[in-house]
Every structure is written in C-alpha cells, then in structure tokens.
Design a protein around this motif. Structure first.
Motif, PDB file in Angstrom:
ATOM      1  N   ILE A   1      80.255 -76.570 -46.397  1.00 35.36           N
ATOM      2  CA  ILE A   1      79.240 -75.928 -45.546  1.00 35.36           C
ATOM      3  C   ILE A   1      78.345 -76.991 -44.897  1.00 35.36           C
ATOM      4  CG2 ILE A   1      77.224 -74.380 -45.522  1.00 35.36           C
ATOM      5  CD1 ILE A   1      78.645 -72.731 -47.699  1.00 35.36           C
ATOM      6  N   HIS A   2      77.976 -77.979 -45.685  1.00 34.13           N
ATOM      7  CA  HIS A   2      77.136 -79.071 -45.175  1.00 34.13           C
ATOM      8  C   HIS A   2      77.826 -79.799 -44.010  1.00 34.13           C
ATOM      9  CE1 HIS A   2      74.231 -82.488 -45.786  1.00 34.13           C
ATOM     10  NE2 HIS A   2      75.226 -83.149 -45.211  1.00 34.13           N
ATOM     11  N   GLU A   3      79.083 -80.148 -44.213  1.00 34.68           N
ATOM     12  CA  GLU A   3      79.811 -80.879 -43.162  1.00 34.68           C
ATOM     13  C   GLU A   3      80.086 -79.979 -41.956  1.00 34.68           C
ATOM     14  OE1 GLU A   3      79.733 -83.982 -43.550  1.00 34.68           O
ATOM     15  OE2 GLU A   3      79.312 -83.955 -45.704  1.00 34.68           O
ATOM     16  N   LEU A   4      80.302 -78.691 -42.220  1.00 34.95           N
ATOM     17  CA  LEU A   4      80.502 -77.747 -41.116  1.00 34.95           C
ATOM     18  C   LEU A   4      79.245 -77.695 -40.235  1.00 34.95           C
ATOM     19  CD1 LEU A   4      82.233 -75.569 -39.680  1.00 34.95           C
ATOM     20  CD2 LEU A   4      81.273 -73.880 -41.268  1.00 34.95           C
ATOM     21  N   ALA A   5      78.074 -77.751 -40.884  1.00 36.56           N
ATOM     22  CA  ALA A   5      76.819 -77.747 -40.121  1.00 36.56           C
ATOM     23  C   ALA A   5      76.748 -78.988 -39.220  1.00 36.56           C
ATOM     24  CB  ALA A   5      75.624 -77.703 -41.062  1.00 36.56           C
ATOM     25  N   HIS A   6      77.155 -80.147 -39.746  1.00 34.70           N
ATOM     26  CA  HIS A   6      77.197 -81.355 -38.911  1.00 34.70           C
ATOM     27  C   HIS A   6      78.125 -81.123 -37.717  1.00 34.70           C
ATOM     28  CE1 HIS A   6      74.828 -84.233 -41.121  1.00 34.70           C
ATOM     29  NE2 HIS A   6      75.571 -84.177 -42.216  1.00 34.70           N
ATOM     30  N   TYR A   7      79.286 -80.556 -38.014  1.00 30.05           N
ATOM     31  CA  TYR A   7      80.256 -80.291 -36.947  1.00 30.05           C
ATOM     32  C   TYR A   7      79.656 -79.361 -35.877  1.00 30.05           C
ATOM     33  CZ  TYR A   7      84.042 -78.264 -34.343  1.00 30.05           C
ATOM     34  OH  TYR A   7      84.815 -77.824 -33.303  1.00 30.05           O
TER      35      TYR A   7
ATOM     36  N   ASN B   1      69.862 -84.737 -37.779  1.00 29.60           N
ATOM     37  CA  ASN B   1      71.212 -84.270 -38.082  1.00 29.60           C
ATOM     38  C   ASN B   1      71.361 -83.926 -39.576  1.00 29.60           C
ATOM     39  OD1 ASN B   1      73.968 -83.898 -37.858  1.00 29.60           O
ATOM     40  ND2 ASN B   1      74.438 -85.982 -37.212  1.00 29.60           N
ATOM     41  N   GLU B   2      70.870 -84.837 -40.414  1.00 25.55           N
ATOM     42  CA  GLU B   2      70.986 -84.661 -41.863  1.00 25.55           C
ATOM     43  C   GLU B   2      70.086 -83.527 -42.349  1.00 25.55           C
ATOM     44  OE1 GLU B   2      73.493 -86.754 -42.962  1.00 25.55           O
ATOM     45  OE2 GLU B   2      73.311 -85.247 -44.516  1.00 25.55           O
ATOM     46  N   TYR B   3      68.902 -83.427 -41.785  1.00 27.32           N
ATOM     47  CA  TYR B   3      67.992 -82.366 -42.205  1.00 27.32           C
ATOM     48  C   TYR B   3      68.577 -81.000 -41.838  1.00 27.32           C
ATOM     49  CZ  TYR B   3      63.718 -80.081 -43.587  1.00 27.32           C
ATOM     50  OH  TYR B   3      62.818 -79.283 -44.248  1.00 27.32           O
ATOM     51  N   CYS B   4      69.191 -80.944 -40.671  1.00 25.32           N
ATOM     52  CA  CYS B   4      69.848 -79.714 -40.225  1.00 25.32           C
ATOM     53  C   CYS B   4      70.951 -79.310 -41.203  1.00 25.32           C
ATOM     54  CB  CYS B   4      70.412 -79.930 -38.808  1.00 25.32           C
ATOM     55  SG  CYS B   4      71.476 -78.616 -38.221  1.00 25.32           S
ATOM     56  N   ALA B   5      71.805 -80.266 -41.564  1.00 25.44           N
ATOM     57  CA  ALA B   5      72.935 -79.962 -42.458  1.00 25.44           C
ATOM     58  C   ALA B   5      72.446 -79.508 -43.836  1.00 25.44           C
ATOM     59  CB  ALA B   5      73.845 -81.176 -42.574  1.00 25.44           C
ATOM     60  N   HIS B   6      71.395 -80.157 -44.352  1.00 23.38           N
ATOM     61  CA  HIS B   6      70.868 -79.762 -45.667  1.00 23.38           C
ATOM     62  C   HIS B   6      70.258 -78.368 -45.629  1.00 23.38           C
ATOM     63  CE1 HIS B   6      71.625 -83.076 -48.301  1.00 23.38           C
ATOM     64  NE2 HIS B   6      71.278 -83.927 -47.356  1.00 23.38           N
TER      65      HIS B   6
ATOM     66  N   GLY C   1      70.386 -86.346 -51.692  1.00 27.43           N
ATOM     67  CA  GLY C   1      70.574 -87.797 -51.639  1.00 27.43           C
ATOM     68  C   GLY C   1      70.711 -88.357 -50.238  1.00 27.43           C
ATOM     69  N   SER C   2      71.625 -87.779 -49.428  1.00 30.35           N
ATOM     70  CA  SER C   2      71.912 -88.364 -48.118  1.00 30.35           C
ATOM     71  C   SER C   2      70.714 -88.295 -47.171  1.00 30.35           C
ATOM     72  CB  SER C   2      73.137 -87.694 -47.485  1.00 30.35           C
ATOM     73  OG  SER C   2      72.936 -86.299 -47.381  1.00 30.35           O
ATOM     74  N   PHE C   3      69.835 -87.301 -47.388  1.00 31.91           N
ATOM     75  CA  PHE C   3      68.639 -87.223 -46.547  1.00 31.91           C
ATOM     76  C   PHE C   3      67.570 -88.191 -47.058  1.00 31.91           C
ATOM     77  CE2 PHE C   3      64.401 -85.570 -45.640  1.00 31.91           C
ATOM     78  CZ  PHE C   3      64.442 -85.560 -44.255  1.00 31.91           C
TER      79      PHE C   3
HETATM   80 ZN    ZN Z   1      75.235 -84.883 -44.100  1.00 32.78          ZN
END
Ligand code: ZN
Ligand code: ZN
Ligand code: ZN
Length: 325
Positions: free
Chosen positions: A151-157, A196-201, A216-218
């Motif tokens: 889901i996280h990576e889909l949000a990035h996509y 981008n990262e905040y959006c995905a989280h 972690g990644s954020f």
């Molecule tokens: Zn991410």
C-alpha cells in the motif's frame, strides 16, 4: 478500430475519446495547420514547417523547448479538470473485481491493476519503488507487513502518476520515458522526497491498524535534511493533501470489509503494535486550488532548474534506467 489502452474497449477510428471510459485515444499526429500526418515525436510539421505539439516527448531538447516552457509557465488547472484527471487514474479499478486466496493476494492483485509488483528476498528495505513504476516488496516478511509495504509503495506510484498525468495534460502529450524521468527527478529532490514520503506514510496509515506503522523512511529524511522546520512543515502539508486525495479513491476499493481482513491478518501474524512514532506530524490540508497553483509554480521552477546541463546528465541516466527496465 482503436483499442483503448485503459479499458480495452473497441472504438471507431474517428473517435478521439473512448466511448466506454473516456480515455484519450489520439493515435495519429495531424498538423493543426495543414492536416499533414506527422511522426509522433515531430515538433515541426514535416509539410508546412510550423510548430506543433508532438504526440509524445522523446528527448530533453523537446521537453525543455521554449514551447513547453511557455505552456508550463502559463498553465492552470481548475478543480473540475483536476478531479477528472484523478478519476481517470482510478478508472481501471472500476472494472476490477478484487480477488485472492489471502488478503495479501487481494492487495497485491489490486496494486497490480496500476503497476507491476515483484517480490524481493534480499536487502534491508521492506520494499521500494523503482524508477517511478515498479513496486518491490519483501516476501520474507509476514503477510501483514507485506500488505503495509504494498500500500505504501502504491501510494508512491499514484503520486508519481498524478504528477505525470498533470504534465501530459499541460503539454498535450501522451506519457514517455522522457517525461517520466522529469517526474522522477522532481519527486526525488531532497525536499520533495519529504512530501512524497509523508504522503505514502499517510496513505499506508489509513489502511493498516493503529500503532503498527514503521516511520523509519520518513524520520531518516527529516533527520538528514538541511531544510528549516517551516519548509519541512510545508512539504508535509503538501504530502498530506495529496494523501487525502488518494485515500478518497482507495477507500472505495479497499473498503470496510477488506480493511477488516487486513486487521485480522495482523492478529494472525501475532503482531503487537510498536507505536513507532513519527518525529513530526500534520493534519493540515491545503484547499485543492491552493495546492494545485503551488504545484504548478514548483513544477515550473524545477523545470527551469532541470534544463541546466548539470541536471540533464542526471535526467539522462534516470531515463536510461527507465528504458532498460
Ligand atoms: Zn516510501
Ligand atoms: Zn476505455
Ligand atoms: Zn503542417
């Protein structure tokens, strides 16, 4: 006959839009001045020599032409147009029945309507997205964690796709590896990485039970950034606004019943919440019209910056990566 590349519907050859889903079907590139049929990438008509829009942008010289620079600096997008663009991205989900033996399979199949997803069994990260469009998730992890990752990576996509579609609209072109390279360049610049990262989280957090998220990644980005706290917050609000747009659509498909199944998977995996904390948080969203005018202004600035020879080298290498994969 023209086959729609989104829904597969057959359309009459004179149709410019799919009669089933509304997708743009331009397949031939006619000069608006003399009607000559031109190659897809032509920026000057082969017959009358006048400047015209290419069907897609195949080089950075064309991307950064004065013609496109003008289009971008004068661009505006109304809420109605923008919402149409979003619903076109999610259109393919309308014709899809979410199936699978396990909830992880269902989420994987759902993400698969948008882009290709591959398991990976090595490396440190839970998952990642490669050059804008390929999702990798670690199949050594529990199903629940794989679900969160997908889901996280889909949000990035999806964020990538929103910016990509917006630029296609502005330049009146279909997408291409050149255009995608620019989008990837933009979304991976240090400050926009935070957005981008905040959006995905935020998107991930909507679909998995409370307390199980790993930030972690954020947190790493915020720790390493040289931005002041006000700029960080602006990026977070920006990311949060995009996240809420994406969530509205995803909730239609990843509905109550599927969200219950996700919860159950966490129980089956005997997960205990870690209550990992995010360094900073925002609940603030920008009004659509404010966010979009900010976005267009930023895209124009990045466009100017990216046309320099230094950035070009980086763009070329991103493009190479997109084309080999
Ligand atoms: Zn991410
Ligand atoms: Zn269609
Ligand atoms: Zn012409």
């Amino acid at each position: 006959m023209k086959i729609c590349d989104i829904c597969g519907n057959y359309n009459l050859k004179e149709n410019n839009y799919c009669t089933h889903c509304g997708n743009k079907l331009i397949t031939e590139h006619f000069c608006p001045f003399c009607s000559e049929s031109n190659p897809d990438y032509a920026t000057y008509c082969i017959k009358c020599g006048r400047q015209m829009n290419p069907l897609y942008i195949d080089s950075f010289d064309v991307l950064f032409s004065e013609f496109n620079e003008n289009l971008l600096s004068n661009a505006s997008i109304g809420d109605v147009e923008y919402n149409k663009l979003l619903s076109e991205i999610f259109l393919r989900a309308e014709h899809f029945e979410i199936e699978g033996n396990t909830i992880k399979d269902k989420i994987l199949n759902f993400a698969g309507i948008f882009t290709q997803c591959y398991p990976k069994s090595r490396g440190y990260e839970r998952g990642f997205i490669f050059l804008g469009n390929k999702i990798f998730y670690d199949d050594r992890l529990d199903d629940s964690v794989q679900i969160a990752t997908i889901i996280h990576e889909l949000a990035h996509y999806l964020l990538f796709t929103i910016v990509e579609s917006l630029l296609c609209e502005i330049f009146h072109v279909k997408t291409s590896s050149t255009l995608q390279s620019f989008v990837w360049y933009f979304l991976t610049l240090p400050e926009f990485k935070i957005m981008n990262e905040y959006c995905a989280h935020t998107v991930e957090g909507r679909f998995i039970p409370y307390g199980y998220q790993n930030y972690g990644s954020f947190n790493v980005l915020v720790e390493d950034t040289s931005l002041d706290s006000e700029s960080i917050e602006t990026m977070m609000i920006f990311g949060n606004t995009f996240a809420n747009e994406i969530i509205v659509y995803l909730e239609k498909y990843l509905d109550e019943r599927l969200r219950e199944e996700i919860k159950l998977q966490y129980k089956m995996d005997l997960k205990t919440p870690n209550f990992d904390s995010i360094f900073i948080e925002t609940g603030e969203c920008l009004p659509l019209v404010v966010k979009n005018s900010m976005l267009l202004k930023i895209l124009y600035e990045i466009f100017e910056e990216a046309s320099s020879s230094e950035a070009r080298k980086e763009l070329e290498s991103i493009k190479e990566g997109i084309e080999v994969n």
